[in-house]
Enzyme design. Structure first.
Site, mmCIF file in Angstrom:
data_model
loop_
_atom_site.group_PDB
_atom_site.id
_atom_site.type_symbol
_atom_site.label_atom_id
_atom_site.label_comp_id
_atom_site.label_asym_id
_atom_site.label_seq_id
_atom_site.Cartn_x
_atom_site.Cartn_y
_atom_site.Cartn_z
ATOM 1 N N LYS A 81 -6.879 -5.858 10.407
ATOM 2 C CA LYS A 81 -6.004 -4.828 9.359
ATOM 3 C C LYS A 81 -7.051 -4.281 8.682
ATOM 4 C CE LYS A 81 -2.533 -5.440 5.787
ATOM 5 N NZ LYS A 81 -1.562 -6.445 5.181
ATOM 6 N N SER A 132 3.420 -5.700 5.311
ATOM 7 C CA SER A 132 2.573 -4.670 5.493
ATOM 8 C C SER A 132 1.496 -4.840 6.765
ATOM 9 C CB SER A 132 1.482 -4.407 4.244
ATOM 10 O OG SER A 132 0.768 -5.670 4.151
ATOM 11 N N SER A 144 3.619 -10.235 3.938
ATOM 12 C CA SER A 144 3.212 -9.227 4.829
ATOM 13 C C SER A 144 2.664 -9.740 6.168
ATOM 14 C CB SER A 144 2.103 -8.540 4.256
ATOM 15 O OG SER A 144 2.483 -7.648 3.323
HETATM 16 N N1 GLN Z 1 6.303 -6.449 0.914
HETATM 17 C C1 GLN Z 1 5.641 -6.918 -0.134
HETATM 18 C C2 GLN Z 1 5.107 -5.969 -1.009
HETATM 19 O O1 GLN Z 1 5.244 -4.789 -0.865
HETATM 20 C C3 GLN Z 1 4.601 -8.101 0.181
HETATM 21 C C4 GLN Z 1 3.377 -7.341 0.735
HETATM 22 C C5 GLN Z 1 2.325 -8.123 1.252
HETATM 23 O O2 GLN Z 1 2.323 -9.294 1.486
HETATM 24 N N2 GLN Z 1 1.172 -7.513 1.216
HETATM 25 O O3 GLN Z 1 4.508 -6.245 -2.112
#
Ligand code: GLN
Length: 470
Positions: free
Chosen positions: A68, A143, A167
């Site tokens: 990532k 994400s 995410s």
């Molecule tokens: N979707 C959640 C956010 O936007 C979690 C994102 C994540 O786990 N990095 O914060």
């Protein structure tokens, strides 16, 4: 099996050990898959083919892993899918990368994500679009959407993602892969661009639970550079999984989640079937309550933006990445560089975070959220007195269409089931559980207590065996 890139970690390691192929062959196959599919799927932001091939040649027996684009690898870009860091090249390896290399893995390719890991669809990436390999009109989740799409489309052997509120788990559910969010502190965060430092964890996204155990075992452990990582030895996760079964597992089902808002009918059915399957295989289903989970979204959207606003203060146009050409003095250098460098969602989080931390509001928002976080954690502590693991839906819906969720709040609700365990700091997985209408993958989430990845992986494997055995 027609191509090497379709292999998982275990199969790749076995083939390498037998001499059926070399690491260079493996990397070549991944590169071919990348070249063929990336124009459609957009899982990777960049792929330094030469570096990957060289690393494979120098490290015989190693397995390539997609990374990532917020985890630092020396000499590679680390953009966090942000204009702010476009062109930035890492001077050093994150601890997870060092650990991974020491265990026979090499980083290969940089995969897409929501900008600074804020989002649930990878649509917030400012550097490219990623599509769901199961339906190109749909998002891969986020994400860690690039990681999930790369695994789901066999564009890699396995990938690293990060999870702050879901995410790893939600995109794994959307793209039919296994994802593990380790307990807070299990894996070092050193060299991983920070979003919300009290929540962030790196974890594996793989084609099987066994692969997740192997990769987690490789990256986990104490790190002098991250004071939240305890000194105790990392258990042998593969061993913990041996002979795993559902027999006698006390499996918690959360009363409050039955009628959660926005639940898709197929997800409901698949979760129900998952519970029934576990019960038929000998698990004891125990109804539990996590009463403070109802506040988890509110708590998360105070704590995570608060920490993000502090972490992202370092991007000031001076030390890293984007510097505005329009600045006339030092103050406008900061404001213009940040206005140009950050996308809308990141700005929204910074503004929310700054607000909840501002004097006069600190106690009412941030201070109170911290207290409720403790209550959420205590709910889990109480639950794990009665059960070994908890089974919940992973996300309320299967993958949605790109552009479908315009309202940020609806997007946030995707993490309804994953955020409580993140706030509690415990470990959780997403394991493929079936398909919804339109051949869309759906995963379920297993949650275990802090530092009980051994148990989490054993239960996840037992469930995977049930699903695969049918
Ligand atoms: N979707 C959640 C956010 O936007 C979690 C994102 C994540 O786990 N990095 O914060």
């Amino acid at each position: 099996m027609s191509e090497l890139c379709e292999l998982g970690i275990r199969a790749a390691q076995e083939g390498l050990a037998k001499g059926d192929f070399t690491s260079v062959d493996l990397v070549r196959s991944v590169i071919e898959s990348y070249r063929r599919k990336n124009a459609d799927i957009g899982a990777y932001l960049t792929f330094d083919e030469e570096m990957a091939l060289k690393a494979a040649a120098e490290n015989p027996g190693s397995v390539p892993i997609a990374v990532k684009d917020l985890i630092n690898v020396a000499g590679q870009p680390c953009t966090c899918a942000s204009k702010m860091l476009e062109g930035y090249v890492s001077p050093y390896d994150a601890t997870v990368i060092k650990n991974m290399k020491a265990h026979g893995f090499i980083p290969a390719g940089r995969v897409n994500m929501d900008e600074f890991a804020m989002g649930s669809s990878t649509e917030n990436s400012r550097l490219g679009r990623t599509r769901n390999p199961y339906d190109l009109e749909r998002v891969p989740g986020g994400s860690s959407g690039g990681s999930a799409a790369a695994v789901g489309a066999d564009m890699c052997i396995a990938a690293l993602g990060t999870d702050t509120g879901g995410s790893i788990r939600q995109p794994a559910s959307f793209c039919n892969c296994v994802g593990v969010k380790p307990s807070y502190g299990r894996v070092s965060r050193f060299g991983v661009t920070a979003f919300a430092s009290s929540l962030d964890q790196v974890g594996p996204m793989t084609k099987s639970v066994e692969d997740a155990a192997i990769l987690l075992g490789a990256i986990a452990g104490h790190d002098e550079m991250d004071g939240t990582t305890p000194r105790d030895a990392v258990p042998d996760y593969l061993k913990a999984m041996e002979g795993s079964s559902m027999k006698g597992v006390r499996l918690g089902v959360v009363r409050e989640y039955e009628d959660a808002p926005g639940m898709d009918a197929d997800v409901k059915r698949i979760t129900r079937e998952a519970i029934d399957r576990c019960e038929r295989a000998g698990a004891e289903i125990v109804e539990i309550s996590l009463p403070h989970s109802q506040y988890a979204m509110a708590v998360y959207y105070i704590i995570a933006p608060a920490e993000a606003s502090a972490n992202l203060a370092r991007f000031d146009g001076v030390r890293y990445g984007h510097r505005s050409d329009m600045a006339t003095d030092v103050f406008s250098l900061y404001t213009k560089s940040r206005a140009e460098g950050f996308g809308a969602e990141v700005k929204r989080r910074i503004i929310m975070g700054t607000y909840v931390l501002s004097s006069g509001y600190y106690d009412a928002y941030y201070g109170r959220a911290q207290k409720v976080r403790t209550l959420i954690k205590r709910d889990f502590d109480a639950a794990f007195e009665k059960v070994d693991a908890i089974l919940t839906p992973c996300a309320p819906t299967p993958a949605f269409k790109a552009g479908e969720l315009q309202d940020p709040l609806t997007m946030y609700l995707n993490d309804l089931f994953t955020i409580p365990s993140s706030l509690a700091g415990v470990c959780a997985s997403s394991v493929p559980a079936g398909f919804a209408a339109g051949n869309l993958p759906v995963g379920v989430q297993f949650i275990c207590g802090g530092f009980r990845e051994d148990r989490l992986l054993a239960v996840s494997k037992a469930f995977e065996d049930l699903i695969k055995g049918e």
